[in-house]
Design an enzyme around this catalytic site. Structure first.
Site, PDB file in Angstrom:
ATOM      1  N   CYS A 111      41.220  24.338 -51.266  1.00  0.00           N
ATOM      2  CA  CYS A 111      42.533  23.683 -51.177  1.00  0.00           C
ATOM      3  C   CYS A 111      43.047  23.219 -52.542  1.00  0.00           C
ATOM      4  O   CYS A 111      44.248  23.011 -52.719  1.00  0.00           O
ATOM      5  CB  CYS A 111      42.459  22.490 -50.228  1.00  0.00           C
ATOM      6  SG  CYS A 111      41.869  22.937 -48.599  1.00  0.00           S
ATOM      7  N   HIS A 249      48.293  17.206 -51.154  1.00  0.00           N
ATOM      8  CA  HIS A 249      47.716  18.202 -50.247  1.00  0.00           C
ATOM      9  C   HIS A 249      47.903  17.724 -48.807  1.00  0.00           C
ATOM     10  O   HIS A 249      47.689  16.549 -48.501  1.00  0.00           O
ATOM     11  CB  HIS A 249      46.225  18.352 -50.570  1.00  0.00           C
ATOM     12  CG  HIS A 249      45.485  19.247 -49.638  1.00  0.00           C
ATOM     13  ND1 HIS A 249      45.977  20.475 -49.254  1.00  0.00           N
ATOM     14  CD2 HIS A 249      44.288  19.108 -49.009  1.00  0.00           C
ATOM     15  CE1 HIS A 249      45.110  21.044 -48.433  1.00  0.00           C
ATOM     16  NE2 HIS A 249      44.082  20.235 -48.264  1.00  0.00           N
ATOM     17  N   ASN A 279      47.062  22.431 -42.253  1.00  0.00           N
ATOM     18  CA  ASN A 279      46.480  22.513 -43.592  1.00  0.00           C
ATOM     19  C   ASN A 279      46.476  23.976 -44.027  1.00  0.00           C
ATOM     20  O   ASN A 279      45.724  24.779 -43.487  1.00  0.00           O
ATOM     21  CB  ASN A 279      45.056  21.946 -43.533  1.00  0.00           C
ATOM     22  CG  ASN A 279      44.350  21.991 -44.872  1.00  0.00           C
ATOM     23  OD1 ASN A 279      44.832  22.599 -45.832  1.00  0.00           O
ATOM     24  ND2 ASN A 279      43.196  21.357 -44.953  1.00  0.00           N
TER      25      ASN A 279
HETATM   26  C1  LIG Z   1      38.451  16.580 -38.411  1.00  0.00           C
HETATM   27  C2  LIG Z   1      39.057  15.222 -38.066  1.00  0.00           C
HETATM   28  C3  LIG Z   1      40.515  15.402 -37.645  1.00  0.00           C
HETATM   29  C4  LIG Z   1      38.284  14.650 -36.890  1.00  0.00           C
HETATM   30  O1  LIG Z   1      38.787  13.386 -36.551  1.00  0.00           O
HETATM   31  P1  LIG Z   1      37.764  12.217 -36.178  1.00  0.00           P
HETATM   32  O2  LIG Z   1      38.565  11.054 -35.791  1.00  0.00           O
HETATM   33  O3  LIG Z   1      36.850  12.054 -37.354  1.00  0.00           O
HETATM   34  O4  LIG Z   1      37.051  12.807 -34.917  1.00  0.00           O
HETATM   35  P2  LIG Z   1      35.489  13.024 -34.670  1.00  0.00           P
HETATM   36  O5  LIG Z   1      34.965  14.074 -35.586  1.00  0.00           O
HETATM   37  O6  LIG Z   1      34.851  11.677 -34.704  1.00  0.00           O
HETATM   38  O7  LIG Z   1      35.483  13.589 -33.190  1.00  0.00           O
HETATM   39  C5  LIG Z   1      35.768  12.758 -32.118  1.00  0.00           C
HETATM   40  C6  LIG Z   1      35.557  13.519 -30.814  1.00  0.00           C
HETATM   41  O8  LIG Z   1      36.575  14.505 -30.667  1.00  0.00           O
HETATM   42  C7  LIG Z   1      35.985  15.758 -30.323  1.00  0.00           C
HETATM   43  N1  LIG Z   1      36.824  16.826 -30.868  1.00  0.00           N
HETATM   44  C8  LIG Z   1      36.691  17.464 -32.043  1.00  0.00           C
HETATM   45  N2  LIG Z   1      37.670  18.365 -32.173  1.00  0.00           N
HETATM   46  C9  LIG Z   1      38.430  18.300 -31.059  1.00  0.00           C
HETATM   47  C10 LIG Z   1      39.595  18.961 -30.629  1.00  0.00           C
HETATM   48  N3  LIG Z   1      40.187  19.920 -31.361  1.00  0.00           N
HETATM   49  N4  LIG Z   1      40.109  18.629 -29.445  1.00  0.00           N
HETATM   50  C11 LIG Z   1      39.538  17.683 -28.667  1.00  0.00           C
HETATM   51  N5  LIG Z   1      38.446  17.019 -29.036  1.00  0.00           N
HETATM   52  C12 LIG Z   1      37.887  17.309 -30.223  1.00  0.00           C
HETATM   53  C13 LIG Z   1      34.613  15.701 -30.957  1.00  0.00           C
HETATM   54  O9  LIG Z   1      33.753  16.611 -30.294  1.00  0.00           O
HETATM   55  C14 LIG Z   1      34.226  14.271 -30.729  1.00  0.00           C
HETATM   56  O10 LIG Z   1      33.787  14.137 -29.396  1.00  0.00           O
HETATM   57  P3  LIG Z   1      32.550  13.165 -29.036  1.00  0.00           P
HETATM   58  O11 LIG Z   1      32.997  11.791 -29.455  1.00  0.00           O
HETATM   59  O12 LIG Z   1      32.426  13.333 -27.566  1.00  0.00           O
HETATM   60  O13 LIG Z   1      31.407  13.690 -29.818  1.00  0.00           O
HETATM   61  C15 LIG Z   1      38.989  14.270 -39.273  1.00  0.00           C
HETATM   62  O14 LIG Z   1      37.652  13.866 -39.503  1.00  0.00           O
HETATM   63  C16 LIG Z   1      39.543  14.884 -40.508  1.00  0.00           C
HETATM   64  O15 LIG Z   1      40.699  15.212 -40.589  1.00  0.00           O
HETATM   65  N6  LIG Z   1      38.736  15.052 -41.551  1.00  0.00           N
HETATM   66  C17 LIG Z   1      39.163  15.680 -42.776  1.00  0.00           C
HETATM   67  C18 LIG Z   1      38.949  17.129 -42.633  1.00  0.00           C
HETATM   68  C19 LIG Z   1      39.808  17.942 -43.519  1.00  0.00           C
HETATM   69  O16 LIG Z   1      40.905  17.649 -43.757  1.00  0.00           O
HETATM   70  N7  LIG Z   1      39.245  19.040 -43.998  1.00  0.00           N
HETATM   71  C20 LIG Z   1      39.929  19.945 -44.800  1.00  0.00           C
HETATM   72  C21 LIG Z   1      39.749  19.569 -46.193  1.00  0.00           C
HETATM   73  S1  LIG Z   1      40.775  20.477 -47.241  1.00  0.00           S
END
Ligand SMILES: CC(C)(COP(=O)(O)OP(=O)(O)OC[C@H]1O[C@@H](n2cnc3c(N)ncnc32)[C@H](O)[C@@H]1OP(=O)(O)O)[C@@H](O)C(=O)NCCC(=O)NCCS
Length: 359
Positions: A111, A249, A279
């Protein structure tokens, strides 16, 4: 001493739209989950090659600058989703647009690829080594996505953007940059099962895996971008109040809100389009920059702060002083070939393959 003025800008968004509702037709997710966790409502899916998007963005940026392709002496292309291993995608763009006097380099910094490219291109102009540089950033991430992974697949989309840099004696362009990489978190975002680190004899060679530690990336992203932004302000002697617009970003609306809070920058100064495109990795900044110009959110002389992070974990920030022109000199009629399919139809073979593998 030269500066690298940004004289042209352009974007290319493939027309097929994949909504959150579309995603929930083949994976266990919902519009409510995706919107509340990320702010993303829809993203674009490419129906052709990555280089096709890059060529359109390049032609539009060159038209905006009124620069002929033969005038370019360097093309830098930030992307991790190349058309092929060899030749590099920058050279495919070079050939298609007829930039016969340019050298062509791909930059794989995920990214952060566009920001890294802007930094490198600017400094090559500052040294006098190059005079007209095309910097492209974009991604065809849907092709490399693991469509069985709901935690990753909902976040990304396809797009490309480009800018033209020209040597100038005016104090303009990228005035300061700070780029880096957190080497201890290289596995936090990782596409596995592709490349020489993986078994070349496996039947699963084309089954791409993703290591993805969302929460770790979330924390590092805010920390890395905030540190880099403070560093470029210090380098230029500017304060956050001097910044007219921030073009960060676009990975997650919550990351942007947390960054704004940490840097104490008002929300209205932050360019946000993550809800429309998700993204798009190296594509986010040049696309958002182009849209900020189209929406008249940048005026001559404005200070524009950029910040990015991505796999590596790479991170960085750049402080640009905009030049005297915010309007394109010409408009290109370049476009992608027509798309006859919906986003779900384009993705159907990928989804089938990952579903079959999961059985
Ligand atoms: C990925 C992201 C959106 C996840 O959000 P979060 O609040 O951290 O969510 P979690 O990972 O704690 O997941 C929470 C729950 O949602 C579930 N879940 C994950 N993806 C899901 C989806 N697409 N739909 C529904 N549920 C989902 C998980 O399995 C988890 O369930 P559980 O509690 O039963 O285990 C967040 O961490 C994020 O944006 N991180 C940065 C990633 C990023 O930008 N990467 C690119 C870098 S360039």
């Amino acid at each position: 001493m030269y500066y690298a003025k940004i004289t042209g800008w352009g974007k290319c968004l493939p027309p097929a739209v994949l909504s959150n509702a579309d995603l929930s037709t083949f994976m266990d997710t919902s519009d409510e989950w995706i919107t509340s966790r990320t702010g993303i409502r829809e993203r674009r899916i490419c129906h052709c090659n990555f280089s096709d998007m890059a060529i359109v963005a390049a032609r539009r940026a060159l038209a905006a600058a009124n620069v002929a392709p033969e005038e370019l002496d360097l093309i830098l292309l930030g992307s991790l989703t190349m058309d092929s291993l060899c030749p590099n995608t920058a050279s495919l763009v070079q050939n298609a647009i007829g930039a016969r006097n340019a050298a062509s380099i791909d930059i794989n910094s995920a990214c952060t690829g566009f920001l890294y490219g802007l930094h490198i291109g600017t400094n090559l102009i500052k040294t006098g080594a190059h005079r007209k540089v095309l910097v492209i950033g974009g991604e065809f991430i849907s092709h490399y996505m693991n469509w069985a992974r709901r935690d990753v697949a909902v976040l990304f989309g396809d797009a490309c953007g480009a800018v033209v840099l020209e040597a100038s004696t005016e104090r303009t362009g990228l005035l300061a940059a700070r780029i880096g990489c957190d080497m201890d978190t290289s596995s936090a975002i990782q596409i596995t099962n592709f490349g020489s680190a993986y078994s070349r004899l496996s039947d699963d060679f084309l089954y791409l895996g993703w290591n993805f530690e969302g929460q770790e990336v979330f924390k590092r992203a805010i920390k890395g971008m905030a540190f880099a932004c403070e560093d470029v302000l210090m380098q230029t002697g500017l304060r956050m109040d001097d910044i007219h617009i921030m073009v960060p970003h676009q990975a997650n609306r919550r990351i942007l809100d947390a960054l704004a809070k940490r840097l104490d920058i008002p929300e209205e100064k932050i360019m946000v389009n993550v809800h429309k495109y998700g993204n798009t990795s190296a594509g986010t900044i040049p696309v958002a920059l182009t849209e900020a110009l189209e929406e008249n959110r940048i005026r001559p002389g404005d200070y524009v702060l950029m910040a990015s992070f991505g796999a590596g974990l790479t991170w960085g920030a750049g402080l640009v002083q905009w030049g005297d022109r915010t309007v394109a000199l010409q408009v290109s009629d370049a476009d992608l070939p027509p798309c006859q399919q919906s986003a779900l139809e384009i993705l159907a073979p990928h989804i089938q393959r990952y579903k079959a593998h999961a059985l």
